[in-house]
Write a protein that holds these residues in place. Structure first.
Motif, PDB file in Angstrom:
ATOM      1  N   GLU A   3       0.818  -1.194   0.000  1.00  0.00           N
ATOM      2  CA  GLU A   3       0.000   0.000   0.000  1.00  0.00           C
ATOM      3  C   GLU A   3       0.858   1.253   0.000  1.00  0.00           C
ATOM      4  OE1 GLU A   3      -2.812  -0.148   3.121  1.00  0.00           O
ATOM      5  OE2 GLU A   3      -3.844  -1.907   2.343  1.00  0.00           O
ATOM      6  N   GLN A   4       2.162   1.115  -0.178  1.00  0.00           N
ATOM      7  CA  GLN A   4       3.019   2.274  -0.271  1.00  0.00           C
ATOM      8  C   GLN A   4       2.632   3.090  -1.497  1.00  0.00           C
ATOM      9  OE1 GLN A   4       7.005   0.732  -0.414  1.00  0.00           O
ATOM     10  NE2 GLN A   4       7.171   0.658   1.800  1.00  0.00           N
ATOM     11  N   VAL A   5       2.770   4.417  -1.366  1.00  0.00           N
ATOM     12  CA  VAL A   5       2.463   5.309  -2.473  1.00  0.00           C
ATOM     13  C   VAL A   5       3.496   5.113  -3.578  1.00  0.00           C
ATOM     14  CG1 VAL A   5       2.238   7.724  -3.154  1.00  0.00           C
ATOM     15  CG2 VAL A   5       1.418   6.974  -0.915  1.00  0.00           C
ATOM     16  N   SER A   6       3.054   4.988  -4.825  1.00  0.00           N
ATOM     17  CA  SER A   6       3.977   4.831  -5.940  1.00  0.00           C
ATOM     18  C   SER A   6       4.751   6.124  -6.153  1.00  0.00           C
ATOM     19  CB  SER A   6       3.204   4.469  -7.204  1.00  0.00           C
ATOM     20  OG  SER A   6       2.434   5.570  -7.652  1.00  0.00           O
ATOM     21  N   THR A   7       5.907   6.010  -6.795  1.00  0.00           N
ATOM     22  CA  THR A   7       6.712   7.198  -7.075  1.00  0.00           C
ATOM     23  C   THR A   7       5.956   8.175  -7.961  1.00  0.00           C
ATOM     24  OG1 THR A   7       8.685   5.809  -6.954  1.00  0.00           O
ATOM     25  CG2 THR A   7       8.950   7.988  -7.913  1.00  0.00           C
ATOM     26  N   ALA A   8       5.203   7.658  -8.936  1.00  0.00           N
ATOM     27  CA  ALA A   8       4.440   8.529  -9.822  1.00  0.00           C
ATOM     28  C   ALA A   8       3.416   9.345  -9.042  1.00  0.00           C
ATOM     29  CB  ALA A   8       3.743   7.698 -10.901  1.00  0.00           C
ATOM     30  N   GLY A  46      -2.939  13.185 -12.894  1.00  0.00           N
ATOM     31  CA  GLY A  46      -2.406  11.906 -13.340  1.00  0.00           C
ATOM     32  C   GLY A  46      -2.831  11.513 -14.736  1.00  0.00           C
ATOM     33  N   GLN A  47      -3.371  12.491 -15.499  1.00  0.00           N
ATOM     34  CA  GLN A  47      -3.811  12.196 -16.863  1.00  0.00           C
ATOM     35  C   GLN A  47      -2.659  12.270 -17.854  1.00  0.00           C
ATOM     36  OE1 GLN A  47      -6.777  15.240 -17.200  1.00  0.00           O
ATOM     37  NE2 GLN A  47      -8.375  14.009 -16.227  1.00  0.00           N
ATOM     38  N   VAL A  48      -1.602  12.990 -17.488  1.00  0.00           N
ATOM     39  CA  VAL A  48      -0.409  13.125 -18.316  1.00  0.00           C
ATOM     40  C   VAL A  48       0.810  12.841 -17.449  1.00  0.00           C
ATOM     41  CG1 VAL A  48       1.050  14.735 -19.619  1.00  0.00           C
ATOM     42  CG2 VAL A  48      -1.433  14.801 -19.902  1.00  0.00           C
ATOM     43  N   VAL A  49       1.747  12.072 -17.991  1.00  0.00           N
ATOM     44  CA  VAL A  49       2.979  11.771 -17.262  1.00  0.00           C
ATOM     45  C   VAL A  49       3.988  12.886 -17.522  1.00  0.00           C
ATOM     46  CG1 VAL A  49       4.878  10.151 -16.985  1.00  0.00           C
ATOM     47  CG2 VAL A  49       2.582   9.304 -17.474  1.00  0.00           C
ATOM     48  N   PRO A  50       4.450  13.605 -16.490  1.00  0.00           N
ATOM     49  CA  PRO A  50       5.415  14.687 -16.707  1.00  0.00           C
ATOM     50  C   PRO A  50       6.753  14.147 -17.177  1.00  0.00           C
ATOM     51  CG  PRO A  50       5.165  14.259 -14.356  1.00  0.00           C
ATOM     52  CD  PRO A  50       4.119  13.435 -15.056  1.00  0.00           C
ATOM     53  N   ASN A  51       7.292  14.741 -18.229  1.00  0.00           N
ATOM     54  CA  ASN A  51       8.582  14.294 -18.738  1.00  0.00           C
ATOM     55  C   ASN A  51       9.724  15.020 -18.031  1.00  0.00           C
ATOM     56  OD1 ASN A  51       8.654  16.850 -19.877  1.00  0.00           O
ATOM     57  ND2 ASN A  51       8.162  16.133 -21.937  1.00  0.00           N
ATOM     58  N   HIS A  52      10.938  14.738 -18.464  1.00  0.00           N
ATOM     59  CA  HIS A  52      12.129  15.316 -17.824  1.00  0.00           C
ATOM     60  C   HIS A  52      12.086  16.836 -17.874  1.00  0.00           C
ATOM     61  CE1 HIS A  52      16.401  15.574 -16.661  1.00  0.00           C
ATOM     62  NE2 HIS A  52      16.470  16.553 -17.539  1.00  0.00           N
ATOM     63  N   ALA A  53      11.721  17.402 -19.035  1.00  0.00           N
ATOM     64  CA  ALA A  53      11.713  18.853 -19.198  1.00  0.00           C
ATOM     65  C   ALA A  53      10.718  19.508 -18.240  1.00  0.00           C
ATOM     66  CB  ALA A  53      11.371  19.211 -20.650  1.00  0.00           C
ATOM     67  N   TYR A  54       9.546  18.889 -18.093  1.00  0.00           N
ATOM     68  CA  TYR A  54       8.512  19.440 -17.201  1.00  0.00           C
ATOM     69  C   TYR A  54       9.017  19.460 -15.758  1.00  0.00           C
ATOM     70  CZ  TYR A  54       3.868  20.273 -15.195  1.00  0.00           C
ATOM     71  OH  TYR A  54       2.806  20.805 -14.521  1.00  0.00           O
ATOM     72  N   VAL A 130      -0.314  -2.538 -12.952  1.00  0.00           N
ATOM     73  CA  VAL A 130      -0.405  -2.173 -14.368  1.00  0.00           C
ATOM     74  C   VAL A 130      -0.060  -0.704 -14.545  1.00  0.00           C
ATOM     75  CG1 VAL A 130      -1.997  -1.792 -16.296  1.00  0.00           C
ATOM     76  CG2 VAL A 130      -2.026  -3.970 -15.067  1.00  0.00           C
ATOM     77  N   GLU A 131      -0.631   0.152 -13.690  1.00  0.00           N
ATOM     78  CA  GLU A 131      -0.374   1.586 -13.806  1.00  0.00           C
ATOM     79  C   GLU A 131       1.078   1.917 -13.504  1.00  0.00           C
ATOM     80  OE1 GLU A 131      -2.352   3.854 -15.167  1.00  0.00           O
ATOM     81  OE2 GLU A 131      -3.578   2.081 -15.561  1.00  0.00           O
ATOM     82  N   GLU A 132       1.676   1.225 -12.546  1.00  0.00           N
ATOM     83  CA  GLU A 132       3.098   1.432 -12.258  1.00  0.00           C
ATOM     84  C   GLU A 132       3.942   1.119 -13.493  1.00  0.00           C
ATOM     85  OE1 GLU A 132       4.264  -0.920  -8.966  1.00  0.00           O
ATOM     86  OE2 GLU A 132       3.326   0.372  -7.461  1.00  0.00           O
ATOM     87  N   LEU A 133       3.631   0.013 -14.141  1.00  0.00           N
ATOM     88  CA  LEU A 133       4.390  -0.394 -15.317  1.00  0.00           C
ATOM     89  C   LEU A 133       4.184   0.570 -16.482  1.00  0.00           C
ATOM     90  CD1 LEU A 133       3.750  -4.238 -15.116  1.00  0.00           C
ATOM     91  CD2 LEU A 133       5.935  -3.072 -14.756  1.00  0.00           C
ATOM     92  N   VAL A 134       2.967   1.053 -16.630  1.00  0.00           N
ATOM     93  CA  VAL A 134       2.693   2.025 -17.694  1.00  0.00           C
ATOM     94  C   VAL A 134       3.501   3.295 -17.461  1.00  0.00           C
ATOM     95  CG1 VAL A 134       0.942   3.544 -18.703  1.00  0.00           C
ATOM     96  CG2 VAL A 134       0.398   1.150 -18.248  1.00  0.00           C
ATOM     97  N   GLN A 135       3.493   3.811 -16.231  1.00  0.00           N
ATOM     98  CA  GLN A 135       4.235   5.035 -15.926  1.00  0.00           C
ATOM     99  C   GLN A 135       5.727   4.831 -16.162  1.00  0.00           C
ATOM    100  OE1 GLN A 135       2.562   7.822 -15.323  1.00  0.00           O
ATOM    101  NE2 GLN A 135       0.698   6.613 -15.441  1.00  0.00           N
ATOM    102  N   ALA A 136       6.245   3.672 -15.781  1.00  0.00           N
ATOM    103  CA  ALA A 136       7.665   3.382 -15.983  1.00  0.00           C
ATOM    104  C   ALA A 136       7.999   3.309 -17.468  1.00  0.00           C
ATOM    105  CB  ALA A 136       8.040   2.074 -15.292  1.00  0.00           C
ATOM    106  N   ARG A 137       7.102   2.730 -18.241  1.00  0.00           N
ATOM    107  CA  ARG A 137       7.340   2.630 -19.684  1.00  0.00           C
ATOM    108  C   ARG A 137       7.366   4.002 -20.337  1.00  0.00           C
ATOM    109  NH1 ARG A 137       5.854  -2.441 -22.904  1.00  0.00           N
ATOM    110  NH2 ARG A 137       7.652  -2.878 -21.594  1.00  0.00           N
ATOM    111  N   LEU A 138       6.434   4.860 -19.960  1.00  0.00           N
ATOM    112  CA  LEU A 138       6.402   6.204 -20.524  1.00  0.00           C
ATOM    113  C   LEU A 138       7.628   7.010 -20.094  1.00  0.00           C
ATOM    114  CD1 LEU A 138       2.616   7.110 -20.101  1.00  0.00           C
ATOM    115  CD2 LEU A 138       3.784   6.218 -22.126  1.00  0.00           C
ATOM    116  N   ALA A 139       8.055   6.822 -18.852  1.00  0.00           N
ATOM    117  CA  ALA A 139       9.249   7.513 -18.378  1.00  0.00           C
ATOM    118  C   ALA A 139      10.478   7.050 -19.150  1.00  0.00           C
ATOM    119  CB  ALA A 139       9.439   7.262 -16.879  1.00  0.00           C
ATOM    120  N   ARG A 140      10.532   5.779 -19.457  1.00  0.00           N
ATOM    121  CA  ARG A 140      11.652   5.212 -20.204  1.00  0.00           C
ATOM    122  C   ARG A 140      11.768   5.870 -21.587  1.00  0.00           C
ATOM    123  NH1 ARG A 140      10.945  -0.602 -22.895  1.00  0.00           N
ATOM    124  NH2 ARG A 140      12.806  -0.634 -24.208  1.00  0.00           N
ATOM    125  N   GLN A 141      10.634   6.244 -22.167  1.00  0.00           N
ATOM    126  CA  GLN A 141      10.620   6.830 -23.503  1.00  0.00           C
ATOM    127  C   GLN A 141      11.233   8.223 -23.556  1.00  0.00           C
ATOM    128  OE1 GLN A 141       6.512   6.706 -24.710  1.00  0.00           O
ATOM    129  NE2 GLN A 141       6.420   4.475 -24.742  1.00  0.00           N
TER     130      GLN A 141
END
Length: 268
Positions: A3-8, A46-54, A130-141
């Motif tokens: 139940e720990q809060v995800s990094t995202a 949480g509708q958009v994943v912030p990228n590095h620039a943001y 699933v959401e953790e993996l999605v956020q990680a995948r988008l961050a990887r991009q």
């Protein structure tokens, strides 16, 4: 599931908390950070994943000493499966990336909806995972948005692009439109391996190769239950040989884009 809060989620909550503490409305913060109020709202919801620039800009506005960029890097690593983490560093520092996809669109080119649909195929994943993996995948991009991004060349089997079954047509259409946009970027090349090729060296499975600044290559084999990093001379040479054959059998860049547009046209 912990139940720990995800990094995202932590990043989203801290962005909002920092803005509120600073006494800024979304519009005021957006003006300072050079983003629209709608973008600020989408990130906080949480509708958009912030990228590095943001996040870099957020660190500058809030004078947070690089906190948000650091959190994002930690989340990117922690969100990925353990077996995948050794590859991440090689991918992050690569000057060239070559990937072959025979079953799904390469992770670096996936939309959030497509990635979510793929991760849901594993019945062992909870919705939270699933959401953790999605956020990680988008961050990887985000490596594709760097000032000096790697040159990415992808060969994708045509069958991957024609999975417009009932219930996933909208997701596939969005994914193909995204692929077309990516294929038009100067540092990204997408090549379709046409169905007419028949049996080919890639039927054994997908793989990706990364070339470091020193000229060394490393590979990653993706499997049903994990993956294997390939860094021995013989293994890398085998993958490079397969790559050359697959790339030569694939359509040229513009013909591939034309085919993608033809496939998605009925679904627009």
């Amino acid at each position: 599931m912990s139940e720990q809060v995800s990094t995202a989620e932590l990043i989203r909550s801290q962005l909002r908390r920092s803005r509120v503490t600073a006494g800024l409305s979304q519009e005021e913060y957006g003006r300072r950070a050079h983003y629209s109020p709608s973008m600020v709202s989408a990130v906080e919801l949480g509708q958009v994943v912030p990228n590095h620039a943001y996040l870099k800009r957020a660190d500058e506005v809030f004078d947070s000493g690089g906190l948000f960029v650091t959190l994002r890097e930690l989340g990117r690593r922690d969100g990925e499966p353990v077996w995948f983490r050794p590859w991440l560093e090689a991918e992050r520092t690569a000057t060239q990336l070559r990937c072959f996809a025979v079953s799904v669109v390469p992770g670096l080119l996936q939309t959030a909806d497509y990635a979510r649909a793929v991760f849901r195929l594993d019945l062992g994943h909870t919705p939270e995972r699933v959401e953790e993996l999605v956020q990680a995948r988008l961050a990887r991009q985000s490596i594709l948005d760097l000032e000096h991004p790697p040159q990415l060349t992808a060969v994708i089997d045509e069958t991957v692009l024609r999975r417009f079954a009932e219930g996933c047509a909208e997701v596939m259409a969005g994914q193909l439109r995204h692929l077309i946009e990516c294929a038009r970027r100067p540092h990204v090349s997408v090549h379709v391996l046409p169905q007419g090729v028949g049996l080919h060296p890639g039927v054994a499975g997908p793989f990706i190769l990364g070339r470091s600044a020193d000229g060394d290559w490393v590979g990653l084999l993706d499997t049903q239950i994990g993956g294997t990093v390939v860094d021995d001379i013989e293994g890398v040479a085998t993958l490079l040989g397969k790559w050359e054959t697959l790339r030569s059998d694939a359509l040229p860049r513009q013909q591939s884009i034309d085919l993608l547009e033809e496939i998605v046209k009925p679904w627009i």
